[in-house]
Design a protein around this motif. Structure first.
Motif, mmCIF file in Angstrom:
data_model
loop_
_atom_site.group_PDB
_atom_site.id
_atom_site.type_symbol
_atom_site.label_atom_id
_atom_site.label_comp_id
_atom_site.label_asym_id
_atom_site.label_seq_id
_atom_site.Cartn_x
_atom_site.Cartn_y
_atom_site.Cartn_z
ATOM 1 N N GLY A 21 0.833 -1.194 0.000
ATOM 2 C CA GLY A 21 0.000 0.000 0.000
ATOM 3 C C GLY A 21 0.866 1.241 0.000
ATOM 4 N N LYS A 22 0.235 2.368 0.255
ATOM 5 C CA LYS A 22 0.946 3.637 0.314
ATOM 6 C C LYS A 22 0.652 4.305 1.652
ATOM 7 C CE LYS A 22 0.942 4.564 -4.624
ATOM 8 N NZ LYS A 22 0.681 5.571 -5.651
ATOM 9 N N TYR A 23 1.639 5.042 2.134
ATOM 10 C CA TYR A 23 1.467 5.794 3.370
ATOM 11 C C TYR A 23 0.805 7.130 3.061
ATOM 12 C CZ TYR A 23 4.329 2.701 6.232
ATOM 13 O OH TYR A 23 4.807 1.643 6.940
ATOM 14 N N MET A 24 -0.051 7.555 3.972
ATOM 15 C CA MET A 24 -0.638 8.890 3.864
ATOM 16 C C MET A 24 0.169 9.879 4.693
ATOM 17 S SD MET A 24 -4.674 8.028 3.901
ATOM 18 C CE MET A 24 -4.664 6.498 4.833
ATOM 19 N N ALA A 25 0.698 9.427 5.809
ATOM 20 C CA ALA A 25 1.520 10.271 6.677
ATOM 21 C C ALA A 25 2.312 9.378 7.617
ATOM 22 C CB ALA A 25 0.639 11.220 7.478
ATOM 23 N N CYS A 26 3.422 9.911 8.108
ATOM 24 C CA CYS A 26 4.267 9.162 9.029
ATOM 25 C C CYS A 26 4.851 10.150 10.039
ATOM 26 C CB CYS A 26 5.382 8.471 8.251
ATOM 27 S SG CYS A 26 6.424 7.433 9.256
ATOM 28 N N TYR A 27 4.542 9.955 11.317
ATOM 29 C CA TYR A 27 5.012 10.832 12.386
ATOM 30 C C TYR A 27 5.977 10.045 13.265
ATOM 31 C CZ TYR A 27 4.848 13.976 16.415
ATOM 32 O OH TYR A 27 5.178 14.821 17.444
ATOM 33 N N ILE A 52 9.326 2.653 0.844
ATOM 34 C CA ILE A 52 7.903 2.846 1.103
ATOM 35 C C ILE A 52 7.425 3.960 0.182
ATOM 36 C CG2 ILE A 52 8.024 2.053 3.483
ATOM 37 C CD1 ILE A 52 7.788 4.986 4.356
ATOM 38 N N GLN A 53 6.150 3.935 -0.139
ATOM 39 C CA GLN A 53 5.589 4.940 -1.036
ATOM 40 C C GLN A 53 4.537 5.755 -0.299
ATOM 41 O OE1 GLN A 53 4.022 2.844 -4.380
ATOM 42 N NE2 GLN A 53 6.031 2.511 -5.286
ATOM 43 N N PHE A 54 4.420 7.018 -0.704
ATOM 44 C CA PHE A 54 3.398 7.904 -0.149
ATOM 45 C C PHE A 54 2.365 8.223 -1.220
ATOM 46 C CE2 PHE A 54 6.723 8.507 2.905
ATOM 47 C CZ PHE A 54 6.035 8.670 4.090
ATOM 48 N N VAL A 55 1.158 8.528 -0.783
ATOM 49 C CA VAL A 55 0.111 8.925 -1.710
ATOM 50 C C VAL A 55 0.530 10.227 -2.389
ATOM 51 C CG1 VAL A 55 -1.783 7.763 -0.504
ATOM 52 C CG2 VAL A 55 -1.140 10.066 0.162
ATOM 53 N N CYS A 58 -0.013 13.880 -0.645
ATOM 54 C CA CYS A 58 0.676 14.222 0.603
ATOM 55 C C CYS A 58 2.142 14.468 0.283
ATOM 56 C CB CYS A 58 0.522 13.097 1.625
ATOM 57 S SG CYS A 58 1.273 13.498 3.212
ATOM 58 N N PRO A 59 2.507 15.710 -0.043
ATOM 59 C CA PRO A 59 3.862 15.970 -0.525
ATOM 60 C C PRO A 59 4.966 15.824 0.529
ATOM 61 C CG PRO A 59 2.679 18.023 -0.233
ATOM 62 C CD PRO A 59 1.696 16.910 0.035
ATOM 63 N N THR A 60 4.676 16.054 1.799
ATOM 64 C CA THR A 60 5.739 16.036 2.803
ATOM 65 C C THR A 60 6.014 14.637 3.327
ATOM 66 O OG1 THR A 60 4.118 16.584 4.483
ATOM 67 C CG2 THR A 60 5.379 18.393 3.543
ATOM 68 N N GLY A 61 4.996 13.890 3.669
ATOM 69 C CA GLY A 61 5.173 12.512 4.116
ATOM 70 C C GLY A 61 5.557 12.368 5.568
ATOM 71 N N PHE A 62 6.749 12.806 5.944
ATOM 72 C CA PHE A 62 7.258 12.611 7.298
ATOM 73 C C PHE A 62 7.166 13.878 8.140
ATOM 74 C CE2 PHE A 62 9.481 9.221 5.072
ATOM 75 C CZ PHE A 62 9.418 8.181 5.971
ATOM 76 N N CYS A 87 9.146 6.056 18.187
ATOM 77 C CA CYS A 87 7.795 5.539 18.020
ATOM 78 C C CYS A 87 7.236 6.144 16.735
ATOM 79 C CB CYS A 87 6.926 5.925 19.210
ATOM 80 S SG CYS A 87 5.205 5.424 19.045
ATOM 81 N N MET A 88 6.617 5.322 15.917
ATOM 82 C CA MET A 88 6.065 5.807 14.661
ATOM 83 C C MET A 88 4.550 5.674 14.681
ATOM 84 S SD MET A 88 6.611 4.392 10.784
ATOM 85 C CE MET A 88 5.576 2.973 10.962
ATOM 86 N N ILE A 89 3.882 6.739 14.294
ATOM 87 C CA ILE A 89 2.437 6.714 14.087
ATOM 88 C C ILE A 89 2.230 7.019 12.613
ATOM 89 C CG2 ILE A 89 0.229 7.776 14.652
ATOM 90 C CD1 ILE A 89 1.424 8.525 17.370
ATOM 91 N N SER A 90 1.479 6.159 11.927
ATOM 92 C CA SER A 90 1.317 6.370 10.490
ATOM 93 C C SER A 90 -0.062 5.940 10.027
ATOM 94 C CB SER A 90 2.380 5.594 9.714
ATOM 95 O OG SER A 90 2.229 4.211 9.935
ATOM 96 N N ASN A 91 -0.438 6.465 8.886
ATOM 97 C CA ASN A 91 -1.662 6.056 8.198
ATOM 98 C C ASN A 91 -1.232 5.397 6.896
ATOM 99 O OD1 ASN A 91 -2.921 7.454 10.184
ATOM 100 N ND2 ASN A 91 -3.782 9.035 8.886
#
Length: 136
Positions: A21-27, A52-55, A58-62, A87-91
């Motif tokens: 899949g693709k990530y929407m965001a990663c904190y 990993i790929q981002f949608v 969402c240009p920034t990602g991290f 710790c990572m929180i991601s969508n």
């Protein structure tokens, strides 16, 4: 701490495999002996390798945060004392149960419609404040 370790699919606390899949965001939340240079290098490495790929929308990602205080150890607890943690929180769109892929686009359109509705209500409220208030 290696960011690749955090991003491995078997460390996820959910039914998903981000490799499909693709990530929407990663904190990323770092604690302890970590410097911004190391965080930026880890993120740049991930972006360069494209592991990993981002949608597209969402240009920034991290996003990241560093707390320089080392992780707290609870006396008598099960966790060892360490100098740093992350710790990572991601969508991710790789959820194996729940929404289908096409439903994300529909949900985004619905959200945009709701946002427009709120803007219209807000504009009407501002216009209503300009009235003399003779209606009451």
């Amino acid at each position: 701490m290696s960011l690749m370790i955090v991003l491995t699919f078997y460390r996820m606390m959910g039914k998903c495999d981000p490799r499909h899949g693709k990530y929407m965001a990663c904190y990323l939340m770092y604690h302890g002996d970590v410097v911004p240079k190391d965080v930026n290098a880890a993120v740049a490495s991930i972006k360069t390798k494209r592991t990993i790929q981002f949608v597209d929308w969402c240009p920034t990602g991290f996003k990241s945060r560093i707390n320089y205080q080392p992780p707290t150890v609870v006396p008598g607890g099960d966790l060892a004392k360490v100098q740093r943690v992350v710790c990572m929180i991601s969508n991710s769109t790789s959820v194996t149960e729940g929404m289908e892929e096409g439903e994300f686009s529909e949900a985004r359109e619905d959200l945009a419609a709701h946002e427009k509705d709120y803007e219209e209500v807000g504009a009407e409220a501002v216009e209503g404040e300009d009235d003399d208030g003779d209606e009451y």
